[in-house]
Design a protein around this motif. Structure first.
Motif, short mmCIF file in Angstrom:
data_model
loop_
_atom_site.label_atom_id
_atom_site.label_comp_id
_atom_site.label_asym_id
_atom_site.label_seq_id
_atom_site.Cartn_x
_atom_site.Cartn_y
_atom_site.Cartn_z
N GLY A 57 0.78 -1.23 0.00
CA GLY A 57 0.00 0.00 0.00
C GLY A 57 0.81 1.27 0.00
N SER A 58 2.12 1.16 -0.21
CA SER A 58 2.95 2.37 -0.26
C SER A 58 3.80 2.33 -1.52
N SER A 59 4.62 3.35 -1.72
CA SER A 59 5.47 3.40 -2.90
C SER A 59 6.78 2.64 -2.70
N THR A 60 6.95 2.04 -1.52
CA THR A 60 8.15 1.27 -1.21
C THR A 60 7.78 -0.20 -1.07
N GLN A 61 8.57 -1.07 -1.72
CA GLN A 61 8.33 -2.52 -1.66
C GLN A 61 9.61 -3.25 -1.29
N GLN A 62 9.53 -4.11 -0.28
CA GLN A 62 10.68 -4.93 0.11
C GLN A 62 10.90 -6.04 -0.92
N ILE A 63 12.14 -6.23 -1.34
CA ILE A 63 12.47 -7.23 -2.37
C ILE A 63 13.83 -7.85 -2.06
N ASP A 64 13.97 -8.49 -0.96
CA ASP A 64 15.28 -9.00 -0.52
C ASP A 64 15.98 -9.84 -1.57
N LEU A 65 17.29 -9.62 -1.69
CA LEU A 65 18.21 -10.40 -2.51
C LEU A 65 18.04 -10.20 -4.01
N LEU A 66 17.60 -9.03 -4.42
CA LEU A 66 17.54 -8.69 -5.84
C LEU A 66 18.91 -8.18 -6.29
N LEU A 67 19.45 -8.77 -7.35
CA LEU A 67 20.75 -8.36 -7.87
C LEU A 67 20.63 -7.48 -9.11
N ALA A 68 19.67 -7.78 -9.97
CA ALA A 68 19.49 -7.02 -11.20
C ALA A 68 18.08 -7.24 -11.73
N ILE A 69 17.52 -6.21 -12.35
CA ILE A 69 16.15 -6.29 -12.87
C ILE A 69 16.17 -6.41 -14.39
N THR A 70 15.37 -7.35 -14.91
CA THR A 70 15.08 -7.43 -16.34
C THR A 70 13.79 -6.69 -16.64
N SER A 71 12.77 -6.93 -15.82
CA SER A 71 11.49 -6.23 -15.98
C SER A 71 10.75 -6.24 -14.65
N VAL A 72 9.85 -5.25 -14.48
CA VAL A 72 9.03 -5.18 -13.28
C VAL A 72 7.65 -4.67 -13.66
N THR A 73 6.63 -5.27 -13.07
CA THR A 73 5.26 -4.82 -13.31
C THR A 73 4.54 -4.62 -11.99
N ASN A 74 3.54 -3.77 -12.01
CA ASN A 74 2.63 -3.57 -10.88
C ASN A 74 1.22 -3.81 -11.41
N ASN A 75 0.57 -4.87 -10.93
CA ASN A 75 -0.74 -5.26 -11.49
C ASN A 75 -0.66 -5.45 -13.00
N THR A 76 0.41 -6.10 -13.46
CA THR A 76 0.69 -6.40 -14.87
C THR A 76 1.05 -5.17 -15.70
N THR A 77 1.05 -3.97 -15.11
CA THR A 77 1.44 -2.76 -15.83
C THR A 77 2.95 -2.58 -15.72
N PRO A 78 3.66 -2.47 -16.85
CA PRO A 78 5.12 -2.31 -16.78
C PRO A 78 5.53 -1.05 -16.02
N VAL A 79 6.58 -1.20 -15.22
CA VAL A 79 7.15 -0.08 -14.48
C VAL A 79 8.58 0.11 -14.99
N THR A 80 8.87 1.29 -15.49
CA THR A 80 10.19 1.55 -16.06
C THR A 80 11.01 2.54 -15.25
N THR A 81 10.37 3.26 -14.35
CA THR A 81 11.06 4.23 -13.52
C THR A 81 11.00 3.79 -12.07
N TYR A 82 12.15 3.53 -11.50
CA TYR A 82 12.20 3.07 -10.12
C TYR A 82 13.61 3.29 -9.58
N ASP A 83 13.76 3.19 -8.27
CA ASP A 83 15.06 3.27 -7.60
C ASP A 83 15.22 2.05 -6.72
N LEU A 84 16.45 1.53 -6.66
CA LEU A 84 16.75 0.37 -5.84
C LEU A 84 17.62 0.79 -4.66
N TYR A 85 17.36 0.21 -3.49
CA TYR A 85 18.08 0.57 -2.27
C TYR A 85 18.54 -0.70 -1.54
N PRO A 86 19.63 -0.56 -0.76
CA PRO A 86 20.47 0.64 -0.59
C PRO A 86 21.22 0.97 -1.88
#
Length: 323
Positions: A57-86
């Motif tokens: 329910g927020s703009s932040t999502q926990q995604i432990d152990l992600l090394l690199a992204i090929t693609s990401v979707t939210n409700n099947t909608t492609p997301v192309t702008t994002y930031d990874l932390y730390p």
């Protein structure tokens, strides 16, 4: 998915233990040691897969152990702008723990990418080809550059090197007779061979320690073979073909035409631990699992240490706490 989490090579173990080649069990010891480390500490060769997360329910999502992204979707909608932390990851070549975007809220998040605790590879120095996705061997020009236990990256495919295949007949032959005790073998053209390669003359394997012009300085009777005399003009073969398991760690097998090959590396401390545990297994097997080899007159060596302190210390180096 065929998993290939292997953290050291047969050549490294041979060097560590001062062995005269492979006794046929080293790869299995390395597999067992690496499996133990994976269970206790984590995966250090990246796995390619799609993982799904329930948004919070927020703009932040926990995604432990992600090394690199090929693609990401939210409700099947492609997301192309994002930031990874730390921003600097948890350590060099390490993972991220969360993703942030302009979305008011993440709902059902689907991420395809590489996952694990480490993503580091180096060029093997070989250009290779495989005519089909089903080809179960790989041929290199310099056999010293490859070893069972390596996880290779060719284009987007990972391949696990599991052992040596058929030998390749060299153009050169022995140039002069070779006795059982000779360590220097004269050949027609020394430039055809490389230090670190293993050659075969008749049924004897020899490891090349150095190439001096047309003279090969060798360790005789390698891989448990028997030293033998060889006549002049004896054929020489070289180990340059390895057996491979294709499309490991979630990647897809494909044909490759003259592509650069890379090898994945585990962190130095993880590699060290794999070699220590695998080496301990080898030495205990040699002692009949008594934990001791040698005798009172010539000296005894004990192999009781199971490295509990080192395992805990290394595990702490790769602990991920979401931030």
């Amino acid at each position: 998915m065929t998993a290939a989490q292997i953290y050291c090579t047969v050549d490294e173990l041979i060097h560590d233990l001062g062995m005269q080649g492979d006794d046929g069990m080293l790869f299995s010891r390395i597999q067992a040691a690496s499996s133990f480390i994976q269970r206790r500490i984590g995966q250090f060769i990246p796995v390619t897969e799609t993982r799904e997360f329930q948004g919070n329910g927020s703009s932040t999502q926990q995604i432990d152990l992600l090394l690199a992204i090929t693609s990401v979707t939210n409700n099947t909608t492609p997301v192309t702008t994002y930031d990874l932390y730390p921003l600097s990851r948890y350590w060099a070549d390490g993972p991220y723990s969360r993703i942030e975007s302009d979305y008011a809220s993440w709902d059902v998040v689907s991420i395809t990418g590489k996952w694990g605790k480490y993503n580091h590879f180096e060029e093997l120095g070989e250009t290779v080809s495989q005519v089909a996705s089903s080809t179960d061997t790989l041929v290199v020009a310099d056999g010293s550059k490859i070893s069972p236990g390596m996880v290779l990256l060719i284009e987007t495919e990972q391949e696990l090197v599991t052992g040596w295949g058929a030998v390749t007949l060299a153009t050169s032959q022995t140039n002069g007779a070779v006795t059982e005790s000779d360590e220097e073998i004269t050949v027609d053209n020394g430039g055809e061979f490389h230090a670190g390669e293993v050659i075969q003359i008749s049924t004897e394997d020899c490891s090349i320690r150095a190439v001096r012009g047309n003279v090969l300085v060798t360790a005789r009777g390698w891989n448990g073979t028997s030293k033998a005399s060889h006549a002049t003009d004896s054929p020489i073969s070289v180990y340059r073909t390895v057996k491979v398991t294709r499309g490991v760690n979630g990647t897809t097998a494909a044909a490759h035409a003259s592509k650069a090959a890379y090898r994945y590396l585990a962190p130095e401390d993880v590699n060290w631990l794999a070699r220590q545990i695998a080496g301990l297994m080898v030495k205990k097997a040699q002692s009949g699992f008594s934990g001791k080899i040698g005798n009172a007159e010539l000296g005894e060596t004990f192999y009781f240490n199971e490295f509990p302190g080192q395992i805990k210390e290394i595990a702490r180096n790769y602990r991920v706490v979401s931030v």
